[in-house]
Design a protein around this motif. Structure first.
Motif, PDB file in Angstrom:
ATOM      1  N   LYS A  45       0.848  -1.190   0.000  1.00  0.00           N
ATOM      2  CA  LYS A  45       0.000   0.000   0.000  1.00  0.00           C
ATOM      3  C   LYS A  45       0.880   1.234   0.000  1.00  0.00           C
ATOM      4  O   LYS A  45       2.060   1.185   0.340  1.00  0.00           O
ATOM      5  CB  LYS A  45      -0.914   0.007   1.233  1.00  0.00           C
ATOM      6  CG  LYS A  45      -1.904  -1.152   1.265  1.00  0.00           C
ATOM      7  CD  LYS A  45      -2.938  -0.979   2.376  1.00  0.00           C
ATOM      8  CE  LYS A  45      -2.277  -1.008   3.754  1.00  0.00           C
ATOM      9  NZ  LYS A  45      -3.281  -0.981   4.839  1.00  0.00           N
ATOM     10  N   HIS A  46       0.286   2.382  -0.362  1.00  0.00           N
ATOM     11  CA  HIS A  46       1.043   3.632  -0.361  1.00  0.00           C
ATOM     12  C   HIS A  46       1.449   4.042   1.049  1.00  0.00           C
ATOM     13  O   HIS A  46       2.455   4.732   1.232  1.00  0.00           O
ATOM     14  CB  HIS A  46       0.222   4.753  -1.001  1.00  0.00           C
ATOM     15  CG  HIS A  46       0.070   4.615  -2.483  1.00  0.00           C
ATOM     16  ND1 HIS A  46       1.115   4.278  -3.320  1.00  0.00           N
ATOM     17  CD2 HIS A  46      -1.015   4.790  -3.290  1.00  0.00           C
ATOM     18  CE1 HIS A  46       0.693   4.251  -4.571  1.00  0.00           C
ATOM     19  NE2 HIS A  46      -0.593   4.543  -4.575  1.00  0.00           N
ATOM     20  N   ARG A  51       7.861   8.197  -1.596  1.00  0.00           N
ATOM     21  CA  ARG A  51       7.019   8.100  -2.791  1.00  0.00           C
ATOM     22  C   ARG A  51       6.717   9.492  -3.346  1.00  0.00           C
ATOM     23  O   ARG A  51       6.709   9.691  -4.570  1.00  0.00           O
ATOM     24  CB  ARG A  51       5.713   7.378  -2.462  1.00  0.00           C
ATOM     25  CG  ARG A  51       4.749   7.296  -3.645  1.00  0.00           C
ATOM     26  CD  ARG A  51       3.447   6.614  -3.273  1.00  0.00           C
ATOM     27  NE  ARG A  51       2.543   6.579  -4.414  1.00  0.00           N
ATOM     28  CZ  ARG A  51       1.723   7.567  -4.749  1.00  0.00           C
ATOM     29  NH1 ARG A  51       1.674   8.673  -4.016  1.00  0.00           N
ATOM     30  NH2 ARG A  51       0.943   7.457  -5.814  1.00  0.00           N
ATOM     31  N   ILE A  99       0.972   1.354  -7.109  1.00  0.00           N
ATOM     32  CA  ILE A  99       0.730   2.203  -8.274  1.00  0.00           C
ATOM     33  C   ILE A  99      -0.290   1.559  -9.214  1.00  0.00           C
ATOM     34  O   ILE A  99      -1.043   2.251  -9.897  1.00  0.00           O
ATOM     35  CB  ILE A  99       2.057   2.476  -9.016  1.00  0.00           C
ATOM     36  CG1 ILE A  99       2.998   3.311  -8.133  1.00  0.00           C
ATOM     37  CG2 ILE A  99       1.813   3.192 -10.346  1.00  0.00           C
ATOM     38  CD1 ILE A  99       4.408   3.446  -8.689  1.00  0.00           C
ATOM     39  N   ASP A 105      -3.641   2.884  -9.038  1.00  0.00           N
ATOM     40  CA  ASP A 105      -3.805   4.316  -9.298  1.00  0.00           C
ATOM     41  C   ASP A 105      -4.137   4.622 -10.749  1.00  0.00           C
ATOM     42  O   ASP A 105      -4.031   5.773 -11.173  1.00  0.00           O
ATOM     43  CB  ASP A 105      -2.517   5.070  -8.924  1.00  0.00           C
ATOM     44  CG  ASP A 105      -2.236   5.037  -7.433  1.00  0.00           C
ATOM     45  OD1 ASP A 105      -3.189   4.814  -6.661  1.00  0.00           O
ATOM     46  OD2 ASP A 105      -1.072   5.237  -7.047  1.00  0.00           O
ATOM     47  N   GLY A 153      -5.845   5.815 -13.859  1.00  0.00           N
ATOM     48  CA  GLY A 153      -6.864   6.855 -13.968  1.00  0.00           C
ATOM     49  C   GLY A 153      -8.020   6.456 -14.855  1.00  0.00           C
ATOM     50  O   GLY A 153      -8.004   5.395 -15.504  1.00  0.00           O
ATOM     51  N   TYR A 199      -1.427   5.229 -15.847  1.00  0.00           N
ATOM     52  CA  TYR A 199      -0.858   5.316 -14.508  1.00  0.00           C
ATOM     53  C   TYR A 199      -0.187   6.678 -14.326  1.00  0.00           C
ATOM     54  O   TYR A 199       0.258   7.285 -15.309  1.00  0.00           O
ATOM     55  CB  TYR A 199       0.184   4.213 -14.284  1.00  0.00           C
ATOM     56  CG  TYR A 199      -0.350   2.807 -14.328  1.00  0.00           C
ATOM     57  CD1 TYR A 199      -1.388   2.420 -13.489  1.00  0.00           C
ATOM     58  CD2 TYR A 199       0.181   1.864 -15.197  1.00  0.00           C
ATOM     59  CE1 TYR A 199      -1.878   1.119 -13.524  1.00  0.00           C
ATOM     60  CE2 TYR A 199      -0.302   0.566 -15.229  1.00  0.00           C
ATOM     61  CZ  TYR A 199      -1.336   0.203 -14.391  1.00  0.00           C
ATOM     62  OH  TYR A 199      -1.823  -1.075 -14.419  1.00  0.00           O
ATOM     63  N   PRO A 200      -0.066   7.152 -13.090  1.00  0.00           N
ATOM     64  CA  PRO A 200       0.611   8.437 -12.868  1.00  0.00           C
ATOM     65  C   PRO A 200       2.103   8.386 -13.200  1.00  0.00           C
ATOM     66  O   PRO A 200       2.742   9.434 -13.306  1.00  0.00           O
ATOM     67  CB  PRO A 200       0.385   8.698 -11.379  1.00  0.00           C
ATOM     68  CG  PRO A 200       0.122   7.358 -10.781  1.00  0.00           C
ATOM     69  CD  PRO A 200      -0.581   6.575 -11.838  1.00  0.00           C
TER      70      PRO A 200
END
Length: 202
Positions: free
Chosen positions: A54-55, A67, A101, A104, A106, A111-112
């Motif tokens: 997890k982040h 991060r 990631i 995440d 979008g 991905y970012p």
């Protein structure tokens, strides 16, 4: 906007112990700086990067701050020693935390990390540089980083030798030329992607 690079030293040795991995990382960052890239680095083992995917893994976890620095960079440089033919456990911890990631993505299907470039440096006194590079590049590509053309930068000394990369009086010519090519290609690719990122899938 000028490009930024973050280098992660994945040695097992905490600061201020000497580090061959840091020597190679510094050379890679210096190569990027010659192309106008701003650089920063972190010896990961000096932080408390908790296990998990997890982040944020809760109180005391230093990953969220690292991060944030990683996501602010255009180029990520991961440098690792070889241990028993494998990337260091520290580098594997970094990759495990990057797994978040994948959650995440979008609404546009990206991905970012799309538009960010990643390169790898490897040092050791045994064979395995290509294997280590393959493991790291595969994982980095999976979470959205783009890999530039050319080899990773690596130095592998004689098996069971007492000579480490940091002990060399002069950087071998082939290593120096590989560093120059890799950092040139990484900076060039990052500039292109910053100006024109990947499109959303149809």
């Amino acid at each position: 906007m000028p490009l930024k690079a973050l280098g992660l030293n994945c040695t097992l040795s905490p600061s201020p112990k000497p580090s061959s991995t840091q020597k190679l990382l510094d050379q890679l960052l210096d190569g990027l700086s010659k192309h106008g890239v701003g650089t920063d680095s972190q010896r990961v083992v000096d932080l408390n990067i908790k296990p998990g995917v997890k982040h944020d893994e809760g109180a005391g976890d230093d990953w969220p701050g690292l991060r944030e620095r990683m996501m602010a960079a255009d180029i990520l440089v991961i440098a690792t020693p070889i241990w028993m033919g494998q990337p260091s456990s520290v580098s594997k911890r970094v990759l495990e935390r990057m797994d978040a990631i994948l959650g995440d993505i979008g609404d546009d299907g990206r991905y970012p990390t799309f538009g960010k470039v990643a390169i790898v440096g490897v040092v050791g006194n045994e064979d395995g540089a290509h294997h280590v590079t393959a493991e790291l590049y595969q994982a980095l590509a999976d979470v959205g980083f783009t890999i530039p053309a050319g080899s990773s930068a690596y130095w592998v000394g004689e098996a069971m030798s007492d000579t480490n990369y940091i002990d060399l009086k002069k950087t071998p010519e082939k290593v120096a030329s590989t560093i120059a090519t890799l950092t040139t290609n990484a900076a060039h690719l990052a500039k292109i992607l910053k100006a024109s990122n990947y499109p959303a899938p149809p």
